[in-house]
Design an enzyme around this catalytic site. Structure first.
Site, PDB file in Angstrom:
ATOM      1  CG  HIS A 143     -16.421-104.394 -28.855  1.00 39.70           C
ATOM      2  ND1 HIS A 143     -17.693-104.221 -28.368  1.00 39.70           N
ATOM      3  CD2 HIS A 143     -16.297-105.720 -29.128  1.00 39.70           C
ATOM      4  CE1 HIS A 143     -18.329-105.386 -28.356  1.00 39.70           C
ATOM      5  NE2 HIS A 143     -17.503-106.305 -28.809  1.00 39.70           N
ATOM      6  CE  LYS A 147     -18.237-104.158 -32.385  1.00 42.38           C
ATOM      7  NZ  LYS A 147     -18.182-105.175 -33.460  1.00 42.38           N
TER       8      LYS A 147
END
Length: 254
Positions: A143, A147
């Site tokens: 990600h 995040k």
């Protein structure tokens, strides 16, 4: 025609969903809820559900967790189905989701992507065959650098789908840096990568002797979650009270 109220309409996902619904002949957003009206929506926007004058079949919720309690209270009191996409809910709020589902239809999933939820079903079948044949299972998720949580909720949901198919006989390993030992055959390894602007990538590896099988899902934009939310809203409209998830949506369209 399913009439939708978009809760959190001026946020990024609210705008993404508004565009998706605009191109869907079977759905219409009749109103939006957002305390920060940007003036760009093609439907009326209210600061709260209590102010909303339009009638709808279902709410799609992609707002702040701070607004979740008021949303659930309203939907429960008015028997209004709601698709809960907001993340970061507290344990108390998750309990409130379950309580609201006794009064109206509520759909909540760890990931709204139709692809991810289809992958979960595939992994259940694969795990029953491959894990029992001695294959090791590993998940690598990637990600963007902003995040905060690791591993992702989706990675855990993928692991759970395999583990449930195997009678919950496996445990999860997140870090091996402090170990000097062979891999436990009853573990599912989960690794997290963070960098750049990666929207979301999940790879599930079944590693056996002399062969490796890989399942991979890549999200190139957050629109995949919006598409799933719209499908969920169309599924949920008119349903009896209860707690539903994306597996129910997929089963209904199978």
């Amino acid at each position: 025609m399913v009439k939708i109220i978009m809760h959190g309409c001026c946020g990024h996902m609210g705008q993404v969903i508004s565009q998706i619904v605009k191109e869907d002949a079977d759905a219409q957003i009749v109103a939006g809820i957002d305390p920060f009206d940007n003036g760009k929506m093609e439907y009326p926007v209210y600061k709260s559900l209590e102010d909303c004058k339009e009638e709808a079949d279902v709410v799609i919720d992609f707002a702040s967790a701070k607004a979740e309690d008021a949303l659930l209270d309203y939907c429960g009191a008015h028997k209004l189905p709601v698709v809960v996409c907001t993340t970061g809910l507290s344990e108390e709020q998750l309990q409130k989701v379950a309580e609201t589902a006794k009064k109206t239809a509520v759909l909540k999933s760890a990931n709204m992507s139709l692809g991810i939820n289809t992958l979960m079903n595939l992994l259940k079948s694969a795990a029953k065959v491959l894990a029992e044949a001695g294959f090791d299972m590993e998940i690598v998720e990637k990600h963007h650098k902003h995040k905060l949580d690791a591993p992702s909720g989706t990675a855990l949901a993928l692991a759970d789908s395999m583990n449930e198919a195997l009678g919950n006989a496996y445990h999860y390993t997140y870090d091996r840096s402090d170990r000097r030992e062979e891999r436990d055959p009853k573990e599912i390894g989960i690794s997290a990568v963070r960098g750049g602007n990666i929207v979301g990538e999940h790879e599930v590896i079944f590693a056996g002797t002399d062969e490796v099988i890989e399942f991979k899902h890549t999200a190139y934009s957050k629109a995949v979650f919006g598409k799933g939310a719209v499908q969920a809203a169309k599924f949920l409209a008119g349903r009896e009270p209860g707690l539903y998830d994306m597996q129910d949506v997929i089963a209904a369209n199978a």
